[in-house]
Design an enzyme around this catalytic site. Sequence first.
Site, PDB file in Angstrom:
ATOM      1  N   LEU A  82      45.152 108.772  99.698  1.00  0.00           N
ATOM      2  CA  LEU A  82      45.251 109.061  98.155  1.00  0.00           C
ATOM      3  C   LEU A  82      44.936 110.590  97.885  1.00  0.00           C
ATOM      4  O   LEU A  82      43.964 111.242  98.406  1.00  0.00           O
ATOM      5  CB  LEU A  82      44.005 108.270  97.446  1.00  0.00           C
ATOM      6  CG  LEU A  82      43.724 108.400  96.228  1.00  0.00           C
ATOM      7  CD1 LEU A  82      44.833 108.124  95.314  1.00  0.00           C
ATOM      8  CD2 LEU A  82      42.503 107.763  95.486  1.00  0.00           C
ATOM      9  N   SER A  83      46.115 111.237  97.363  1.00  0.00           N
ATOM     10  CA  SER A  83      46.059 112.665  97.060  1.00  0.00           C
ATOM     11  C   SER A  83      45.157 113.197  96.435  1.00  0.00           C
ATOM     12  O   SER A  83      44.446 112.453  95.575  1.00  0.00           O
ATOM     13  CB  SER A  83      47.376 113.027  96.537  1.00  0.00           C
ATOM     14  OG  SER A  83      48.420 112.904  97.222  1.00  0.00           O
ATOM     15  N   GLN A  84      44.615 114.340  96.609  1.00  0.00           N
ATOM     16  CA  GLN A  84      43.318 115.116  96.164  1.00  0.00           C
ATOM     17  C   GLN A  84      43.716 115.271  94.537  1.00  0.00           C
ATOM     18  O   GLN A  84      44.939 115.633  94.175  1.00  0.00           O
ATOM     19  CB  GLN A  84      43.254 116.474  96.752  1.00  0.00           C
ATOM     20  CG  GLN A  84      42.271 117.338  95.981  1.00  0.00           C
ATOM     21  CD  GLN A  84      42.327 118.888  96.656  1.00  0.00           C
ATOM     22  OE1 GLN A  84      43.176 119.082  97.578  1.00  0.00           O
ATOM     23  NE2 GLN A  84      41.488 119.553  96.312  1.00  0.00           N
TER      24      GLN A  84
END
Length: 211
Positions: A59-61
């Site tokens: 899950l991207s930053q």
Amino acid sequence: MTSQRTRERLIGRLMERGISDEAVLDVIRNTPRHIFLDEALAHRAYEDTALPIGFSQTLSQPYIVARMTELLLERGRPKKVLEIGTGSGYQCAVLAQLADQVFSVERIRPLQQKARQRLNLLKLHNVRFKHADGGFGWQENGPYDAILSAAAPEAVPEELTNQLAVGGRLLMPVGDQQTQQLIMIERTEDGLEQQVVEAVRFVPLLAGVLS
């Protein structure tokens, strides 16, 4: 259940790092990031960090989600956005609230199925999903006003730049697992213009599909 204070701390960190688009900040403030994670990691949802979602994906930053989305919106609200790598569905949920229509391609079917359920839960119905190799885009629905990739090829696929509308922007991490740069490509009447935004770290863009 996360407190509003926890979410506001995240928004404060994003603003400290230069995110200023109020629409982007509002969507991130109001999108429940914890539902895009397994329960064991949900308590970390509002940290400004990437988190695992299985299948060697992340899950991207939040900062990166905000930065890429902000850059896509600089030319106004896009009508059609192509997303390469649905993943958890979080970036897709953010885009769906800021664009007329999102076309999202994911090569790992179980991730796509979970993402679809989450977006239905949030009543975001302007997204179409495709289980396919993201490197080829989704040609039949192009051209797109914006293309965003959540995975890094070693070079930008020509198939994707070919699906970019005049005036459109493509944002994509490019590089190997040691060094990657976030690249922004704009299609003008005269061709393609490219610039480097900043150093990033994403999972690689892989070929093929997993069922």
